[in-house]
Write an enzyme that holds these catalytic residues in place. Structure first.
Site, PDB file in Angstrom:
ATOM      1  N   ASP A  68     -99.605 -23.963  33.309  1.00 41.34           N
ATOM      2  CA  ASP A  68    -100.946 -23.642  32.504  1.00 41.34           C
ATOM      3  C   ASP A  68    -101.586 -22.654  33.392  1.00 41.34           C
ATOM      4  O   ASP A  68    -101.148 -22.228  34.573  1.00 41.34           O
ATOM      5  CB  ASP A  68    -101.640 -25.172  32.791  1.00 41.34           C
ATOM      6  CG  ASP A  68    -102.792 -25.151  31.811  1.00 41.34           C
ATOM      7  OD1 ASP A  68    -103.086 -24.292  31.023  1.00 41.34           O
ATOM      8  OD2 ASP A  68    -103.706 -26.211  32.018  1.00 41.34           O
ATOM      9  N   THR A  75    -105.768 -18.605  28.275  1.00 39.63           N
ATOM     10  CA  THR A  75    -107.026 -18.655  27.345  1.00 39.63           C
ATOM     11  C   THR A  75    -107.193 -17.459  26.403  1.00 39.63           C
ATOM     12  O   THR A  75    -107.839 -17.881  25.570  1.00 39.63           O
ATOM     13  CB  THR A  75    -108.416 -18.704  28.365  1.00 39.63           C
ATOM     14  OG1 THR A  75    -108.214 -17.872  29.258  1.00 39.63           O
ATOM     15  CG2 THR A  75    -108.444 -20.203  28.822  1.00 39.63           C
ATOM     16  N   ARG A 121    -111.049 -32.387  23.170  1.00 36.96           N
ATOM     17  CA  ARG A 121    -111.345 -32.937  24.438  1.00 36.96           C
ATOM     18  C   ARG A 121    -112.806 -33.133  24.271  1.00 36.96           C
ATOM     19  O   ARG A 121    -113.127 -34.344  25.025  1.00 36.96           O
ATOM     20  CB  ARG A 121    -110.949 -31.823  25.424  1.00 36.96           C
ATOM     21  CG  ARG A 121    -111.256 -32.369  26.598  1.00 36.96           C
ATOM     22  CD  ARG A 121    -111.153 -31.305  27.912  1.00 36.96           C
ATOM     23  NE  ARG A 121    -109.769 -30.849  28.034  1.00 36.96           N
ATOM     24  CZ  ARG A 121    -109.211 -29.901  28.655  1.00 36.96           C
ATOM     25  NH1 ARG A 121    -110.016 -28.951  29.182  1.00 36.96           N
ATOM     26  NH2 ARG A 121    -108.130 -29.550  28.876  1.00 36.96           N
ATOM     27  N   LYS A 160    -103.345 -27.498  24.328  1.00 38.12           N
ATOM     28  CA  LYS A 160    -102.161 -26.686  24.700  1.00 38.12           C
ATOM     29  C   LYS A 160    -101.429 -27.554  25.777  1.00 38.12           C
ATOM     30  O   LYS A 160    -100.046 -27.466  25.551  1.00 38.12           O
ATOM     31  CB  LYS A 160    -102.637 -25.450  25.475  1.00 38.12           C
ATOM     32  CG  LYS A 160    -103.338 -24.556  24.549  1.00 38.12           C
ATOM     33  CD  LYS A 160    -103.669 -23.138  25.457  1.00 38.12           C
ATOM     34  CE  LYS A 160    -104.669 -23.284  26.639  1.00 38.12           C
ATOM     35  NZ  LYS A 160    -106.065 -23.528  26.107  1.00 38.12           N
ATOM     36  N   THR A 161    -101.825 -28.381  26.664  1.00 34.56           N
ATOM     37  CA  THR A 161    -101.004 -29.277  27.406  1.00 34.56           C
ATOM     38  C   THR A 161    -100.439 -30.387  26.591  1.00 34.56           C
ATOM     39  O   THR A 161     -99.257 -30.709  26.691  1.00 34.56           O
ATOM     40  CB  THR A 161    -102.057 -29.950  28.498  1.00 34.56           C
ATOM     41  OG1 THR A 161    -102.566 -28.903  29.249  1.00 34.56           O
ATOM     42  CG2 THR A 161    -101.207 -30.921  29.395  1.00 34.56           C
TER      43      THR A 161
END
Ligand code: ADE
Length: 322
Positions: A96, A146, A205, A51-52
């Site tokens: 975020d 989320t 990640r 997302k970032t």
């Protein structure tokens, strides 16, 4: 920085999330052609899915600046006003964990998003106290959260673009790992890359973190080349099992089986049994276990599946009748 970034900088470099990518490419090109700011974007999805990275790419593709803040860092309305008032035309503001902004700040966001202005209260005494309207340049808010349902509908309704990020397929993680290995100047064979890909919880990640650790094993315990054998050795040492489950995943599954006879157990009960936050469990850990078929949701709570009993080597006959 010294650390080479594994983050892709453009939509073309970004692997996976094909639908979001395809749509964003159109919306970005259209906004640029009209010389307008891009509509606000809301991204849903578990942590680590990009997302970032997408927010950074959107700013990069627009050729504007990215400003970043997290929901919990906005304690008072002034914290939000401070970032809004430094935005340049067309800039991207990434918030975020947007579901964690206070209600007062959320109300400021409404006018900022809809009318590109905010009302700020000034003046110390009752006589001088007044509200001033501060215009903002057109900007793009990218909000990340989320899970659907964590964000109020007035806020959600102000986003013109909504994207749900999904767990990556092993083939996509394989490509990401190959790309990352090349950036890290590490040699990895296809079997090694696929083994890490399969065991990365569908999450880039995680894949990149495991790649770095396995690279350490290859360097110290092998000849530098990442093979399936080296990947196996590294992942075993990191307590990542054959299905890619980590210690936390197995704690959850074991608790459902051992303490609740396979379930059903409510998420709240399960969270307090494990000493974890309900949200951590519900939005960060459980979605992957659900997607992989280790847990099922029933109206009366979560149950462990046959796959879970088999994977953990337990006897399913001891399960409570459901
Ligand atoms: N690194 C982390 N996530 C990535 C992605 N989606 N595509 C390419 N590289 C990545």
């Amino acid at each position: 920085s010294l650390e080479k970034s594994l983050r892709p900088q453009t939509l073309d470099e970004y692997i996976g999330q094909e639908k979001i990518k395809r749509n964003l490419a159109v919306f970005i090109q259209a906004a640029k052609q009209r010389q307008e700011s891009l509509d606000h974007i809301l991204l849903f999805g578990p942590p680590g899915l990009g997302k970032t990275t997408l927010a950074m790419i959107v700013a990069n593709e627009l050729g504007t600046k990215l400003h970043t803040i997290t929901g919990p860092a906005i304690e008072r309305t002034g914290d939000l006003a401070a970032v809004l008032t430094v935005l340049g035309p067309g800039d991207v503001l990434f918030i975020d964990e947007i579901h964690r902004i206070p209600k007062s700040a959320e109300e400021i966001l409404y006018s900022a998003m809809e009318d590109f202005c905010i009302d700020i209260l000034i003046g110390k005494s009752e006589e001088t106290k007044r509200s001033v309207r501060v215009p903002l340049p057109p900007f793009t808010l990218v909000g990340a959260t989320t899970k659907a349902g964590m964000i109020s509908s007035p806020l959600r309704d102000r986003f013109g673009i909504i994207g749900h990020l999904e767990y990556y397929k092993p083939e996509e993680l394989f490509q990401i790992i190959r790309r990352s290995a090349s950036i890290l100047d590490t040699v990895i064979d296809d079997e090694g890359a696929m083994e890490i890909a399969r065991r990365s919880r569908g999450t880039p990640r995680v894949a990149n973190r495991l790649l770095k650790r396995v690279r350490d094993f290859a360097q110290i315990k092998g000849n530098g080349l990442i093979t399936k054998a080296i990947a196996d050795q590294g992942l075993l040492a990191l307590d990542i099992d054959s299905e890619g489950l980590d210690t936390m995943d197995r704690r959850i599954l074991s608790a459902i089986i051992d303490q609740f006879r396979g379930g059903p157990v409510g998420i709240e009960t399960l969270a307090s049994t494990l000493g974890e936050g309900r949200d951590t469990l519900e939005y960060m850990v459980e979605p992957f276990l659900l997607q992989q078929g280790f847990i099922q949701r029933t109206p009366r709570g979560r149950i462990a599946t046959e796959k879970t009993y088999q994977h953990l080597g337990r006897v399913i006959s001891e399960r409570r009748a459901v």
